[in-house]
Design an enzyme around this catalytic site. Sequence first.
Site, PDB file in Angstrom:
ATOM      1  N   ASN A 110       0.827  -0.761  -0.101  1.00 17.09           N
ATOM      2  CA  ASN A 110       0.288   0.161   0.105  1.00 17.09           C
ATOM      3  C   ASN A 110       0.495   1.219   0.421  1.00 17.09           C
ATOM      4  O   ASN A 110       1.858   1.552   0.887  1.00 17.09           O
ATOM      5  CB  ASN A 110      -1.105  -0.115   1.188  1.00 17.09           C
ATOM      6  CG  ASN A 110      -2.067   1.544   1.580  1.00 17.09           C
ATOM      7  OD1 ASN A 110      -2.285   1.528   3.050  1.00 17.09           O
ATOM      8  ND2 ASN A 110      -2.114   1.679   0.347  1.00 17.09           N
ATOM      9  N   GLY A 111       0.867   1.576  -1.206  1.00 16.68           N
ATOM     10  CA  GLY A 111       1.429   2.956  -1.209  1.00 16.68           C
ATOM     11  C   GLY A 111       1.825   3.632  -2.306  1.00 16.68           C
ATOM     12  O   GLY A 111       1.200   3.106  -3.464  1.00 16.68           O
ATOM     13  N   TYR A 250     -10.062  11.365   6.180  1.00 17.03           N
ATOM     14  CA  TYR A 250     -11.060  10.912   5.101  1.00 17.03           C
ATOM     15  C   TYR A 250     -11.121   9.594   4.852  1.00 17.03           C
ATOM     16  O   TYR A 250     -11.890   8.814   4.698  1.00 17.03           O
ATOM     17  CB  TYR A 250     -11.292  12.058   4.120  1.00 17.03           C
ATOM     18  CG  TYR A 250     -11.818  11.466   2.203  1.00 17.03           C
ATOM     19  CD1 TYR A 250     -13.040  10.714   2.633  1.00 17.03           C
ATOM     20  CD2 TYR A 250     -11.331  11.137   1.743  1.00 17.03           C
ATOM     21  CE1 TYR A 250     -13.921  10.795   1.610  1.00 17.03           C
ATOM     22  CE2 TYR A 250     -12.165  10.149   0.905  1.00 17.03           C
ATOM     23  CZ  TYR A 250     -13.146  10.501   0.354  1.00 17.03           C
ATOM     24  OH  TYR A 250     -14.263   9.147  -0.318  1.00 17.03           O
TER      25      TYR A 250
END
Length: 471
Positions: A110-111, A250
Amino acid sequence: MTDDHFHDECGVFGVFNHPEAANLAYLGLYALQHRGQESAGIVCTDGRNFNSHRGMGLVADIFQKSDIERLGGHNSIGHVRYSTSGDSDLRNCQPFTFEYAHGGIAMCHNGNIVNAGELRKALEAQGAIFQSTSDTEVLIHLVARSVGDSAETRLAEAIHKLAGAFSLLVQTETRLIGVRDPHGIRPLVLGKQGDSWVLSSETCSFDLVGAEFVRDVEPGEMVVIDEDGIRSIYPFANPTPKFCVFEYVYFARPDSTLEGINIYQARHRIGEELAKESPVEADVVVPVPDSGTPPAMGYAEASGTPFQMGLIRNHYVGRTFIEPQQSIRHFGVKLKLNANRAVIAGKRVVLVDDSIVRGTTSRKIVEMVRKAGAKEVHMRISSPPTKHSCYYGIDTPDAEELMANKMTVEEMCKVIGADSLAFVSFDGMYRAVGKPRSVHCDACFSGEYPVAIEGPRSPQLSLLHFSSRRQ
Ligand code: SF4
């Protein structure tokens, strides 16, 4: 049609030593679905073989009972993806598995690796062949070329060459390894379920699989889990925490706790700060659901103004739908949101949303609320103005497309058609988060990037579309 938001990236989930490792990974990914709705995959190992199942779409659609049974094994890693880097097709679905001189290995992350392009070119010049356009495959080649005497030393050697943001899961025949980049930009948390260990992007997944939260993996930490237990390695000399502050605003699910901060409570406090910083005489506070709801509740409580669901969201909007031939104004927004006239008509409304990206959706929502009879519409935003693109695994438009990059707040207010517009300040946001600015990345608001962006921007596809969001 676009959903005018920044989009998060990916989610990862790993299980070590569980007889139902595949099923746990499936449930874990289900809880992380908000972090990527484009594709998903799970790889399991029984200590010798690696079985994998990957597909395009939502977790619930990709995996059937027979797929989970076929995966078998007692260790697993899984991934949900919203392609920030690499094309949107099956060959880029993670986790990737491969065989090399030291056996089998599976990997997902993830990234976004900002120097993946340069590394790939250098590897190709040395004869490397790539099967995908994902930057995870670059890392796989780097691991295969490393000379260390164990999986963790080879991985440490490889990740030293990376720049950017990564929370990474690696599975060998005998180990589950989790790593966070030295700034810890993207989250990674550790949990325990009986004798089994789990690693995940967010704690909300632990609740679903019945695991207990143990701790966040630290920035720059490599956690190695094998039959001898768990140990940590710190391959980077000076880890400097720079956690993505937008996770609080968010991206993360409100029932997750990251870096010791409960996401719902942080959002609620941001709303309270907004009410103190930008008060206005009003009759109702209305969230733009779902992510505007916690800050709207905070705003309502702090200002003593009643909270009302003046906008109702349709949670069942699929990815594709048939548009009417006769054009209906603002069709896309209407499909997702509808104004609740009974609580808006004749009222002075405070509308609370999490961010303004291009401004197109905000303009349509303000118009919708006015058409429902609102006397005044005051927009309040639970993040500072979004002026810059993200290069760390978040799908964002180019900076020139960002409304706050080209306009003052007054100009933005005029264009979206509100009576007033205010954003939470940096100080207000960090007071609400409860941790200092110095340990966060807020580059999309400030332009202060913790990892230098060199050369052309690593490709992050603009695939903005409707997707089911968390509250
Ligand atoms: Fe998060 Fe913004 Fe930093 Fe990207 S630039 S990591 S979205 S704070």
